[in-house]
Design a protein around this motif. Sequence first.
Motif, short mmCIF file in Angstrom:
data_model
loop_
_atom_site.label_atom_id
_atom_site.label_comp_id
_atom_site.label_asym_id
_atom_site.label_seq_id
_atom_site.Cartn_x
_atom_site.Cartn_y
_atom_site.Cartn_z
N LEU A 816 0.97 -1.39 -0.09
CA LEU A 816 0.02 0.02 0.13
C LEU A 816 0.73 1.40 0.03
CD1 LEU A 816 -2.58 -1.17 2.63
CD2 LEU A 816 -2.74 -1.39 0.20
N PRO A 817 0.26 2.49 -0.25
CA PRO A 817 1.17 3.59 -0.29
C PRO A 817 2.05 3.76 1.21
CG PRO A 817 -0.98 4.19 -0.90
CD PRO A 817 -1.01 2.69 -0.61
N GLN A 818 3.30 3.60 1.17
CA GLN A 818 4.30 3.97 2.23
C GLN A 818 3.95 2.65 3.12
OE1 GLN A 818 5.27 8.01 3.30
NE2 GLN A 818 3.65 8.67 2.08
N THR A 819 3.36 1.70 2.72
CA THR A 819 2.97 0.65 3.72
C THR A 819 3.11 -0.77 3.08
OG1 THR A 819 1.23 2.30 4.54
CG2 THR A 819 1.27 0.33 5.45
N HIS A 820 3.44 -1.75 4.25
CA HIS A 820 3.60 -3.02 3.64
C HIS A 820 2.77 -3.97 4.62
CE1 HIS A 820 7.00 -1.71 1.13
NE2 HIS A 820 6.63 -2.83 0.47
N ILE A 821 1.83 -4.75 4.42
CA ILE A 821 1.17 -5.67 5.11
C ILE A 821 1.53 -7.13 4.98
CG2 ILE A 821 -1.12 -6.42 5.75
CD1 ILE A 821 -2.31 -3.88 5.25
N TYR A 822 1.81 -8.01 5.83
CA TYR A 822 2.28 -9.16 5.54
C TYR A 822 1.51 -10.18 6.35
CZ TYR A 822 6.76 -6.50 5.17
OH TYR A 822 7.70 -5.62 4.64
N ILE A 823 1.29 -11.17 5.72
CA ILE A 823 0.45 -12.21 5.95
C ILE A 823 1.01 -13.54 5.86
CG2 ILE A 823 -1.94 -13.54 5.81
CD1 ILE A 823 -2.87 -10.94 3.86
N PRO A 824 1.61 -13.91 7.12
CA PRO A 824 2.23 -15.21 7.24
C PRO A 824 1.76 -16.46 6.74
CG PRO A 824 2.33 -13.91 9.23
CD PRO A 824 1.37 -13.43 8.43
N LEU A 825 2.22 -17.22 5.71
CA LEU A 825 1.74 -18.43 5.26
C LEU A 825 1.30 -19.35 6.25
CD1 LEU A 825 4.18 -19.03 2.37
CD2 LEU A 825 1.80 -18.44 2.32
N SER A 826 2.02 -19.36 7.50
CA SER A 826 1.54 -20.24 8.87
C SER A 826 0.17 -19.87 9.05
CB SER A 826 2.75 -20.15 9.99
OG SER A 826 2.63 -18.68 10.33
#
Length: 895
Positions: A816-826
């Motif tokens: 996203l703008p100036q942002t990262h969202i992470y969704i762990p595979l676990s």
Amino acid sequence: MPNFEEMPKHFEPKEREREIYQRWEQNGYFKAHVNPAKKSFTIVMPPPNITSQLHIGHALDNTFQDAFIRYHRMLGEEALWIPGVDHAAIATEAKIVEQLRSEGLTKQDIGYDAYMKRAYAWKEKYAGRIIEQLRYLGSSCDWDRCRFTMDEGFSQAVLAVFVKYYEKGYIYRGKRIINWCPNCRTSISDAEVNFSEQEGNLWYIRYEIENEPGRYITVATTRPETILGDTAVAVNPADARFSDLVNKRCRLPLLNRWIPIVADDYVEQEFGTGCVKITPAHDPNDYEVGLRHNLPVINIMDDSANINSNGGIYAGLNRDEARRRIVDDLEKSGNLVKIEAYKHNVGSCYRCHKTIEPRLSEQWFVKMKDLADKALKAAADGDVTFVPSRFKGIYDNWMNNIRDWCISRQLWWGHRIPAWYCQDCGEINVSLTVPTTCSKCQSKNLLRDNDTLDTWFSSALWPFGVFGWPNFSAPGSKEEFSYFYPTDILVTGYDIIFFWVARMIFQSLELTGKAPFHHVLLHGLMRDANGIKMSKSLNNGVDPLKIIDEYGADALRYAIVSGTASGNDQRYSKEKLETARAFINKLWNALRFILGHLDAASTYPTQADLQNLLASPALKLEDRWILQRVNSLIDNVNNNFCNYEIGTALDNIYSFFWNEYCDWYVEIVKSRLFDTADSSHQTALQCLRYVLESVVRLLHPFMPFVTEEIYQYLPNHGETIMLESWPQAIETLNAETAVADMNMLIQGIREIRNLRAEKKLKPSLRFKVSAYTDNEHISQLLHAAVPYFERLCGVSSIEFLSSQSQAPKLAVTIVLPQTHIYIPLSELIDLEEEKQRLATEREQLEKEKQRLENKLANSEFVNKAPAKVVENERAKLTVVCQKLTAVNARIVELG
């Protein structure tokens, strides 16, 4: 206010639309009056023909007009829409003659008076039906002003114009080549002829040269039957091939009549043989050649296009039979040289679609040069503008090339020409009243002209004739004319720009000194789902009343307006009706949901209320976002109306309501609505009410019935939504940042939802996510938006990272703008289970790889099997190896 407890689950158009309309009409909401304190806005309805009932094209045309009238009425203007019907002389007479024929009668059998009695009975029946259909559609016309193009006042206006033009020299009677419809048995104007390219032939015919035995001149013609009316053969004076033949004579085949050979620049040397037969009575160009060379004019056809006595042995044959006989006789006589296939334009009557016959006839005409020049200047000066603008070029081209207008028709139904012929001295007496004596010789032996006027001559007076011009005998009519005329906009199909639009412009300019309307909105035609023009012969038309009966008028109006663009044809589709029905249900359900929370004190906020709302600390991000978005919607719809983008306006409202208001705002604020202890509970309700009613008001011009019903259910409503004010944007609202912030959050939620769909995750599965940003504003935004993510996309919690290096290695990343969202595979899969699955898949792939390698290592298989089979096995091995590589890489990745 209707009782919410008794509110039906669905809006039922069949049960409600008629009742709603009757209440509107009975309360006089459609009426307009002279009010100097208000700006006027006027539309005159293109009057439908009294030949049948309305079709889907009428529905489109009148929905557009109604949208403009309702919009300007809500703007606080004195909005007047004048309805009416047209006598449609040719089409109506054809219907009545057909009715008589079914009874074994003709017009002549029953006489003029009895015929006119039948015609007016027809008018009463079909005009009444059309008006009722317009009511079913929701047309908010001032029905007390309904006019008919042959009512007494309008007839007087038509005759007054004829007399005025005659005295001014604009109208004259003379013999000219006109377009004759053998089927309608009347003359028609140039604009009423439709030309289409058709497959035909060129017949090459030889004419013997006088006193030169064995020498011939050969002509090429597309109409060999007109040879009977030939009075010359023409060649180009510059054509050396025929210079020695000029002024000689040649023999007309079959009739054995000697005719001259003339030289005229009209002849194209390259066409056919370079020689042209001249038939002055049956071709406009030939007629002009005949005038220049003083040629005889021989009419060879009667009113039904049958060969008359001038055709000799062919008399009595219709033109098609005559063509066959003449071609056969020319061949037998040795005068038919050859026949070639040839494509050419053929004219047909726009009413009955039968081939027209050019013929010399004595008719009444309007001189067009001065009138056309004034009309061209009005368009050039911007007194009249065309939407889309490309139609101005078409208008200009027609006006610049216009010929004198044939206005007399050989019909009984229509405005009879006010001309009386003196049987003693031949004087033509034109008068508004019936003359008793001849103006020249005082003879009482006067005979009235039997012809009537072209329907478009009277219809061209419509924009000012409906106000009582020129007599203004009704009380207040002159004041109404000054207040409401010129009208503001004409809405009509582009197919009658020549028939009606252009003629209204030059008639109005000449007779009132003003253009009849400021703008001309030309919409396209309604076509079927395959893009084919609807017609009775193709049986692909649809009955708007049947659609209204099944879906309701609102759904029909939505289906024919959504997606339209000015000047472009529109396809009708049942899918749009279903979309409209779903839209109406969505509106109704939104109302039911909100009414379940609103209290009786709720009102549509004033501008002062909105300012207080903006200053409230309980106003949240989503509130500011939706208020800014509805602000933009109001601005966009206003601009759409100003630019005549009606279809775009409706689509903008639909998109906002469905995609932003329902899908996002309502879902976001639900928790606030159900928590009455929440300090922002009332703020959310205020926003919900304000936005819903704003949308309903914006939508009212397009879908008047359901919007009125919704309005009546909202607490503290007024008398009718028709008289409510048009929504205004909140001037002091500055929420662009809120829009940007919400758009970012919506993007993030949407991408997580997409991921869930791709992975086919169960709705009940909830997972953690991590987020990183180095922007303080976005960090605060994400912290505040945690509840959104939890409620709208199944996120159980958000972990905020202090550095990007802390991001999980095995994760799906949403940028996203100036942002990262992470969704762990676990969080999305069971890693041990996935590793086991991959190990099993690797084992199977290795076995398959070994089997294929062994098979391809077998020289007997490779040498004896067909090459294609061997190649297929090698291809299989390549695919297995690729899959195995990918599985191994995934196993390493998971550790």
